[in-house]
Every structure is written in structure tokens, then in C-alpha cells.
Design a protein around this motif. Sequence first.
Motif, short mmCIF file in Angstrom:
data_model
loop_
_atom_site.label_atom_id
_atom_site.label_comp_id
_atom_site.label_asym_id
_atom_site.label_seq_id
_atom_site.Cartn_x
_atom_site.Cartn_y
_atom_site.Cartn_z
N ALA A 360 -13.96 -64.28 26.74
CA ALA A 360 -14.18 -64.68 28.13
C ALA A 360 -15.14 -65.85 28.28
O ALA A 360 -15.14 -66.52 29.30
CB ALA A 360 -14.71 -63.49 28.93
N THR A 365 -10.19 -73.22 21.30
CA THR A 365 -9.42 -74.36 20.82
C THR A 365 -10.09 -75.69 21.15
O THR A 365 -9.60 -76.74 20.76
CB THR A 365 -8.02 -74.37 21.46
N GLY B 198 -5.76 -72.71 26.31
CA GLY B 198 -6.56 -72.20 25.20
C GLY B 198 -7.07 -70.80 25.45
O GLY B 198 -7.06 -69.95 24.56
N ASN B 199 -7.53 -70.53 26.66
CA ASN B 199 -8.03 -69.20 27.00
C ASN B 199 -8.07 -69.07 28.52
O ASN B 199 -9.01 -69.50 29.17
CB ASN B 199 -9.42 -68.98 26.41
N LYS B 201 -8.47 -66.61 30.49
CA LYS B 201 -9.53 -65.79 31.07
C LYS B 201 -10.83 -66.59 31.17
O LYS B 201 -11.49 -66.60 32.21
CB LYS B 201 -9.74 -64.53 30.23
N ALA B 202 -11.16 -67.26 30.07
CA ALA B 202 -12.39 -68.07 30.08
C ALA B 202 -12.27 -69.19 31.11
O ALA B 202 -13.24 -69.52 31.80
CB ALA B 202 -12.66 -68.63 28.69
N ALA B 203 -11.08 -69.76 31.25
CA ALA B 203 -10.88 -70.83 32.22
C ALA B 203 -11.11 -70.31 33.63
O ALA B 203 -11.81 -70.93 34.44
CB ALA B 203 -9.47 -71.41 32.09
N ARG B 204 -10.55 -69.14 33.92
CA ARG B 204 -10.72 -68.56 35.25
C ARG B 204 -12.18 -68.28 35.54
O ARG B 204 -12.70 -68.59 36.62
CB ARG B 204 -9.91 -67.26 35.35
N LEU B 205 -12.88 -67.71 34.55
CA LEU B 205 -14.30 -67.41 34.75
C LEU B 205 -15.13 -68.68 34.86
O LEU B 205 -16.27 -68.64 35.30
CB LEU B 205 -14.83 -66.54 33.60
N SER B 206 -14.57 -69.82 34.44
CA SER B 206 -15.28 -71.08 34.59
C SER B 206 -14.98 -71.73 35.93
O SER B 206 -15.39 -72.87 36.17
CB SER B 206 -14.90 -72.04 33.47
#
Lengths: 522, 319
Positions: A360, A365, B198-199, B201-206
Motif C-alpha cells: 500500500a 515498479t 504498478g500498484n 492500491k498505493a496509487a489510490r492511497l496517494s
Amino acid sequence: MQGFLDWKPLHHSSFERKTFMTTPLVALERISKSFPGVKALDEVSFEVLPGEVHVLMGENGAGKSTLMKILSGAYQPDSGTIYIDGQPTAITDPLHANQLGIAMIYQELTLLDNLDVGRNVLLGQEPTRGALIDWRALYAQAADTLHALGLDIDPHAPLDALNMGERQMVEIARAARRASRVIVMDEPTSSLTKSEEETLFALIERLKARGLGIIYISHRMDEVFRVADWITVLRDGRHIETRPASAFTRPELIALMVGREIDTAVKRTDGAIGQVILEARGLRLGRRVRDVSLCLRAGEVVGLAGLVGAGRTQAAEILFGATQPDAGTILLDGKPVHFASPADAIRAGIAYVPDDRKGAGLVLTLPVSTNLILAALERVANAGVLSIRAIRETVAAWTQRLNIRAASPRMNIELLSGGNQQKVVLAKWLSRQPRVLILNEPTRGIDVGAKAEVHALIREIAAQGVAVLMISSELPEILSVSDRIVVMAAGRVTGEMPARDATEEDVLALAFADELIMEHSV
Amino acid sequence: MTTRTSSAQRLSIPSEIGVLGAVIALFIFFSLASPFFFNPSNLTNLGRQTVLLAVTAFAMTFIILSGEIDLSVGSVVSLISIFVAMALRDSGSIALAVLIGVGSGVLIGTINGVITVIGRVPSFITTLGMFSAARGIALAITNAVAIPILNDDYLFLFQDARPLGIAVSVIYAVVLFAVLHFLLTRTRFGISVYAVGGNAKAARLSGIGVRRVKIEVFALAGAIIGFAAILQIARLGSASPEVARNLELDAIAAVVLGGTSFTGGRGSLIRTVFGVLLIGILNNGMNLMNIDSYFQFIIKGAIIVLAVLLDRWTRGRSG
Ligand SMILES: Nc1ncnc2c1ncn2[C@@H]1O[C@H](COP(=O)(O)OP(=O)(O)OP(=O)(O)O)[C@@H](O)[C@H]1O
Ligand SMILES: [Mg+2]
């Protein structure tokens, strides 16, 4: 070829290992390994004897994980030899290491999200009947393994229903099943709270009694001194010292790791605590969050303690708009707000550092620099076009401030050491200069020196009037950094207290309070 | 011990050099093997033949980087080329024809995107449906009869002009590349595409609107595909519901050959250019050498798999 004059004793210290009597289970001799731009290991030697816990310590990026990946066959050394029972052995890949009885708990979890707990525990070792997997046996064996560890996890549970701490325990169970010679634990407790830690320590005792060797990596001093028989210190890829744990004092150990003396005590500057900025009333979400009310004030650090599974992460995610609650209200500056997504919360000045940096926190990448600016793209862009200069400045400022060790900001984040990755996640959110900062295990995997700096930084940010909510499984961290401590158990806030005169016992009593609640409510 | 990276590492050239090497090797091979390969008229021809694949592969790069796939590009090129040809025939206005080409591309892309993202249908399925439907519509509208392009200004603008002696369609492709490369590497949108792929979930949390970015990617890819159709009918001199079969496969092959990760989040348009050149040179060279078309398929398939194998193998070694 090594000439006679190049010969050095394995450990240049006055403490003699008992290697005359016992052959080490594994011995790594003069291992070197370079990556583009960095020499990760420089002639490092290390060994582990039967029934011994050998702790490997060092700053973030010192080379600990790299050394262990060489032992587990994930990397090949550039030079040096690995001895198994005294025999030089080339470990070709992780499967080979498994066959040699070496199992590893990696720093970044390696479980498969799309499989359930049982299948993860027995991955690659599925019991078969003829050509088919014997499912009943598989789940029975998984249940046995989990049970033996004292874990209350259903082997049929899908992995994504588990939180970080539970996942870590499943990872440990999987490795414990496989190990017959040496088990490597690379920061196994980074998401565990006190009671899971106890489970792990009990497991370690049992493995020791069976004559296994245990290699243990951790940045948590308390547990290092608790489990270690021997400690080896690495610094900048070099072997510094190997001694029995009892022959180190804590400041000495820190000084050897860091190369200088540092003070790890948190200095709490008692700044003025101001208005309530963010308030939550009666949050509820399924079985995980049953009733959470909290308020966060400007200039105050609130420590949120509790056991794994207490619902702290879910509550934080609701505050950040990442999850929608079933019920409850959130007030910002006294006015009800609705965060439909994290983007809304970010616009309102809230930042959230998640605990799961791989899943999260980071986009693996992408390079270090891109990850660092990802939550603040609008700050480094004009009309949607990125300013290379603004990016470079932000990245330079924060890599310096948090001492992030990367060969280049353009290198892939995946190649950074675990602690340095964590620092990037912190920088990513701190660079936004939020009004409300929610931290979930902020110092997960960060070394002692850097941890002291992060703690100081959190206090400094609070002193500037930011409201901070810090979730942490480390009680010493909660006690030393917070102004006020809120404790959750089984989805409820079970109490709060000023941190000034709180003790670990006070917090733990509240963290276990759910058992009392349960008894009364049934 | 070195503590600084060389400039080659910083530009991440090493992993791209494999494909580029293959491109150069193939170029030299055909230059030696066929007397017709290395001469100006064949090279112009090679450029023109490759433009359609290049432009389509640019669109595919965005889609794959965002973690999705689009199987409908070939069918959509044929459908849009019919729209453009009809607009041109009935109105005589080049501007209107271009607008319809790009506009219908955006519309079709948005439909793909919305069904995938909002409807939560995997893009493999959504675009498989579009693959079939678009071709069907093209055949139904035209009754399977091609529409000739008789507008000389249109043909000049998109095919016959040769500013500085270079085929105009090649110039369009180069300009498009420059614009898209800038978009991908230097804008918020571009970074978001990588992050989402790439991710997610991380994108959304950003704070990145993951759904929005994905729909935008499909819409953008649609616009690019529309432009591909505009160029294509100028080259062929007609719009046919039968053209561009297997284009999606060549485009995906070009992107993956370049080394862009099939799972999203890693890769670049430059890599795609190398992949496109490899396939383009291979097609052209094999034709010149009169290789039987059945064999051409076999050779192409083998080279695609070999090139990727080689790439994975060398990268696995180095790190
Ligand atoms: N595959 C790789 N490619 C390039 N550099 C790497 C790679 N793996 C590790 N490194 C570098 O090697 C150095 C040592 O990393 P390592 O992961 O061993 O540190 P560590 O001691 O485990 O640190 P931490 O406490 O943060 O986990 C770091 O500078 C890291 O960036
Ligand atoms: Mg590590």
C-alpha cells in the motif's frame, strides 16, 4: 587465490566462538556482493551453531538482508564460500536452500494473496494422494502447524482477510514447517505486538531445543537482548564485531552499528496543544471496528495502541477515506465531512502512512524519486506538467533529511533496503506538510539511529501545530513519543490516558480489555 | 568500489540495448541478404508500412502500462476507417473526417474503459467483446464492400506529401511519439498511468483517481487508434471492413518485445519503438526475400518468443 599473508581470523575479536567443539550448521566465509553503485557486502563472515540464536545487527542498508539472501540462494555471492556442516556448498536457489533445511522469513512478506492460509502454509509441500492434492490432509496439516504455534487462524481463511500481523505469523508458520537446519528471520516482529511476539519467542525456544540454528535480524533492541545468544554487527557491508550478547551493552552496540555515539531518548517539547482538528464519532465497520471515537488536536501526538486485529488500521483507513464506515461521523474543524476517497482526505490536509509498505505504501515498479513525490504530484507540477527541478529539489531535501541511502534517486525502489524503503514512505507523506498526520507503524524496519531521528521529527512536526495519530505495535515507542495514549481492543476504544505517567502495564491491561467485555456481553 | 552510477545505468540503457541490438542485427542481415532492402524507396516503403503498427502500439503501450489490455484495436481501426471514409465521401470536409475519426475513437475507448472500470469486467473480456462487435458493425454498415478514398487533398495530406523527402505519415508518427512520450514521462497524467498499473492500491492511497486514470487511458488510446485509421485509409486508398486483422496481436507483441511489463507499471514508449522496428523490419525483409507467407508467420512467432526469452535471460543474469 588467497595468499598466506592475506589470511585473517574469521572474527577479529577477543571472544572465542565454540567452533572447536561443534561444526557450524552453516558458515559464510568472506562473502562479497556488489550491486550497481554499491558494495553491499565486503568479505563478511558469519556462522550459526546448533541451538543458537545468532542476531545480525546493523543500520538500514548495512547488508543484513543481502547476506541472508545469499544464504537462502536468492542471490549468488561475487566471492566467498558457504559451508554446510563444514562442506563447501554452492546454494543455487531458494528451493535448494529449502532442501538443505534452510528456511527464511523474508523482510517483505512473500505470501500469495490469492490463496488461502492453508495453501500458503503448505505451498510447494502439498500432501498428495496419487496425482491429486489431498485437500483434507492439507488443511489438517496446516491447522496443526498453526495450532502448534498457538495461532488462532482458520486455515481456510482467504489471505486478504488477514491483517499485517496475522500475515506475518502465517509467514513464520510456513518457514517453521520447512526448517530442519537453520531458520532465518529477517525482522519477523516488525508488524507484531507484544502477545504475538511472545508466541514467536516461545517458538524460537522450541526450535532451539530441537537443535536448529536461528539467525535473527531486528532493529528492536529489547527483543534482541532477549533472544540473542550471539550478536554480529555489520556496518556499510563490513563485519564489525561478533560477541556473546551478554558482552555488549546497549549503547555500545548502537555505537558499533552507527559508528558514533547517539542519544535515543525522545525529547518531548511540551508545546501548546490547540484546537481539535479531526474528530471521529462512533465509527463502525463490520466486525473489525465496533465503536471508535477519537479526537486529534493541533500540536498533539496521540498514540493508538492495541493488539494485532484490534481494528486500529481499519479505523485509520476510515479517517483517511480509504474505507467507508457502516456508521459514524467524521468532523473536520468541528464540521461534519465525508471523505469519499483518499483524494478527498488529502485535499483536506490529511496524510496517511500505511503499515504495508510493499502492498500500500510504494509502487515497486517505479524509481525512488517518483515514489517520493507520488502523493504530492500537484505540488511539483504546473498545469499538469512536472517540473524536473521541483522534483529534484524535493527528493534531494528529503533523502538528506531522512538520510535515505540510495545509490541514485532514479534507482528502482525495490532495490532499496527495507528500512530505506520505509523512509521513502515517510518522506512521501511528510513532504506534503499535512495538518493531520496519521502514521501506521512509522518506524517499521527502521534502524535505531534513524528511529531516534524519526521520533524527533514527529515531535517537531507536532510542535508546528500538526495533529498526529500514531499507530504502533511497539509500546516503548507509544510511551515515549505520544502525548496521549488511546487503546483499542476488539474494535472498540477501551480507554485513554496521558502518556506522561503511563506504563506498559496500563496500556496492556486496556489492550486485553476485550476479553472482559466479551465475558460481560455474552 | 564505486558509489556513483554510470550515466548508462541512470538512463537504464542496458535493458533496452538487447532489443535495439536485435533491430540493428536484423537490419544488417536483410541489407546483406536482399539487394532490394537497403535502398531509399524500400526504406520509405518500410516506414509507411510500419506507421500503422507504430501508432497502434503507442496506444497499446499506455493500456498495458496501466495494467490493462486491449484486444479490439484492429477491429476498431477498421470500423473507424469506415466512419472516416463515409464522412469524407458525404461531406468532402477533411476537418470533419478527422474529427469524426478521432472523436469516434475517444467514444469507443471510453466505452471500453467505462465497462472495464465501472462495470468491473476484466479488460480482456470487454475488449474481446468490442473486437467482435466493432468488426461486425463495420461489415454490416458496408455490406462488406470497401469504400474508396477519392479526395486527393486527403490523400496528399496523409500519404503522398513528402516534406524534406520523408514520407508524411512517418513524420506524423514521429511527432505523435514525441507528444506521447512527453505526456508519459513529464506530466502528472503519465506518472499516474505508471502508478495505477504498478500498484493500484498505493496509487489510490496517494490520492490518484485510479478509475479516472484508467478511463482516460482507454479514451486516449481510442483517440490514437482513430488517428491510426485516418492514416491507414490514406495509405490503402480505401476503407475496408476487412483491414487490420491481427493488428492487436502485432501491437501487443511490439510492446512486449520492447520489454514493457505485461503486468503494468514498467516500460516505456521508446521500448515500444524498438519492438515496432523489429517487427516492421522483419515483415518487410521477409517479403523482399519472397519467403512463403506461411513460413513468415512461423518465423515471426519464433523470433518474438526468442527475443523475449533472450531479454529475460540476460536481465535475469544481470540482476
Ligand atoms: N538487488 C539489488 N540491486 C541493487 N542494490 C541492492 C539490491 N539489493 C540490495 N541492494 C543494496 O544493498 C545495500 C544493502 O541492502 P540490504 O537490503 O542488505 O540492507 P539491510 O541491512 O537489510 O537494511 P535494512 O535494515 O534497511 O533492511 C543497500 O544499499 C541496498 O540498496
Ligand atoms: Mg533488510
